[in-house]
Design an enzyme around this catalytic site. Structure first.
Site, PDB file in Angstrom:
ATOM      1  N   SER A 186      43.655  43.552  47.311  1.00 27.72           N
ATOM      2  CA  SER A 186      43.661  44.078  45.957  1.00 27.72           C
ATOM      3  C   SER A 186      43.738  45.608  45.979  1.00 27.72           C
ATOM      4  O   SER A 186      44.692  46.160  46.514  1.00 27.72           O
ATOM      5  CB  SER A 186      42.436  43.573  45.191  1.00 27.72           C
ATOM      6  OG  SER A 186      42.481  43.952  43.834  1.00 27.72           O
TER       7      SER A 186
ATOM      8  N   HIS B 236      44.050  40.686  38.258  1.00 28.40           N
ATOM      9  CA  HIS B 236      45.133  39.859  38.800  1.00 28.40           C
ATOM     10  C   HIS B 236      45.442  38.657  37.917  1.00 28.40           C
ATOM     11  O   HIS B 236      45.756  37.576  38.402  1.00 28.40           O
ATOM     12  CB  HIS B 236      44.818  39.435  40.244  1.00 28.40           C
ATOM     13  CG  HIS B 236      44.516  40.596  41.136  1.00 28.40           C
ATOM     14  ND1 HIS B 236      45.476  41.514  41.475  1.00 28.40           N
ATOM     15  CD2 HIS B 236      43.362  41.003  41.706  1.00 28.40           C
ATOM     16  CE1 HIS B 236      44.925  42.452  42.237  1.00 28.40           C
ATOM     17  NE2 HIS B 236      43.638  42.167  42.373  1.00 28.40           N
TER      18      HIS B 236
END
Length: 305
Positions: free
Chosen positions: A86, A190
């Site tokens: 991430s 996300h």
């Protein structure tokens, strides 16, 4: 082959930057980064409480700064591949020379602010599911309206969605899942909830002049090695609203012949996954400067091998 990886949001803990700032030149470097992005990284990394560093706009640049600082403390290192989970992908992009440290921190500061704004629109969050079969878990999450935002491998999937959807998950776990653990993040990252942040990050990215990676850069999108700097940046922008496929990254490490893995500060999460998904591969997590010698030894051993 040595792989250098950087953790994502949720790895931060109060005061975790304190021992790193005692290293020669570290405080000056962090002060310069703080001036460049308009955020007192030293304060947040040493004195702020858990709620303050849970703030997306703070946590993201803080994690990237910690990763860069700890990697620099290792000295000359020649990994065969780099990757980040991430927001850790921004750290990895700097490792690979796609962006310099300051440019990476400025971009991630924009990312953190934009994602914090997006998270404020609807109350959302994330939770890790431990155990279970992805073929069973993913359809169950989708039935509840949740997104499998991180497919981490080693029996772990992270669900993201509204607080109501996450509450329903806690009451109705997929078959085979042992535990559902709330993560220390402030939104459903996300997922489609982050779409407004993508636009702002894309606008900021247009001002960059990225270089092609100088070392293999393994992408969260699909676990593939990306060779072009512009493509790395495009993927960094897109991953804000798309799932992280860390399972595929680890499959690529395996295919590349990984023989050692070092996770930069605040290490622990990704080495934990690697121990289960890459059995037999030695790992070192940089939590404090006391871990540097073990990391250097692993790097030297890997290079010799």
């Amino acid at each position: 082959m040595l792989v250098l990886v950087a953790p994502g949001q949720g790895a931060q803990t109060p005061g975790f930057l304190t021992p790193w700032l005692e290293l020669p030149g570290a405080a000056d470097r962090v002060a310069a980064w703080s001036d460049a992005i308009g955020l007192d990284l030293a304060h947040y990394g040493t004195k702020a409480d858990a709620d303050e560093i849970r703030d997306t706009a703070v946590a993201q640049p803080l994690l990237v700064a910690a990763g860069l600082l700890s990697a620099a403390a290792l000295g000359d290192l020649a990994p065969g591949a780099v990757a980040g989970h991430s927001v850790g992908e921004f750290t990895a992009a700097a490792f690979a020379g796609v962006l310099d440290d300051t440019a990476a921190l400025r971009l991630v500061r924009t990312r953190g602010l934009a994602m914090a704004e997006a998270a404020a629109i609807t109350k959302t969050g994330m939770a890790a599911l431990l155990g279970g079969d992805p073929e069973v878990t993913v359809p169950h999450l989708e039935k509840l309206g949740l997104t499998p935002a991180n497919v981490n491998g080693a029996g772990q999937i992270v669900a993201a969605g509204t607080l109501e959807q996450l509450a329903a998950l806690a009451e109705d776990k997929p078959e085979g899942v042992r535990r559902v653990v709330e993560l220390k993040v402030a939104g459903a990252f996300h997922t489609h909830h982050m779409a407004p942040a993508v636009e702002k990050l894309a606008a900021a990215a247009q001002e960059l002049s990225p270089a092609d990676p100088a070392v293999r850069y393994v992408s969260n999108k699909d676990g593939q090695v990306v060779t072009g700097g512009a493509e790395v940046i495009a993927r960094l922008v897109g991953q804000v609203a798309n799932p992280v496929r860390w399972d595929l990254c680890m499959e690529t490490f395996k295919e590349l012949g990984v023989t050692g893995l070092i996770e930069v500060c605040p290490g622990g999460t990704l080495t934990g996954l690697a121990k289960r998904a890459l059995p037999g591969v030695p790992t070192v997590a940089l939590k404090t400067p006391d871990d540097l010698d073990a990391a250097r030894t692993l790097a030297a051993t890997t290079a010799t091998a």
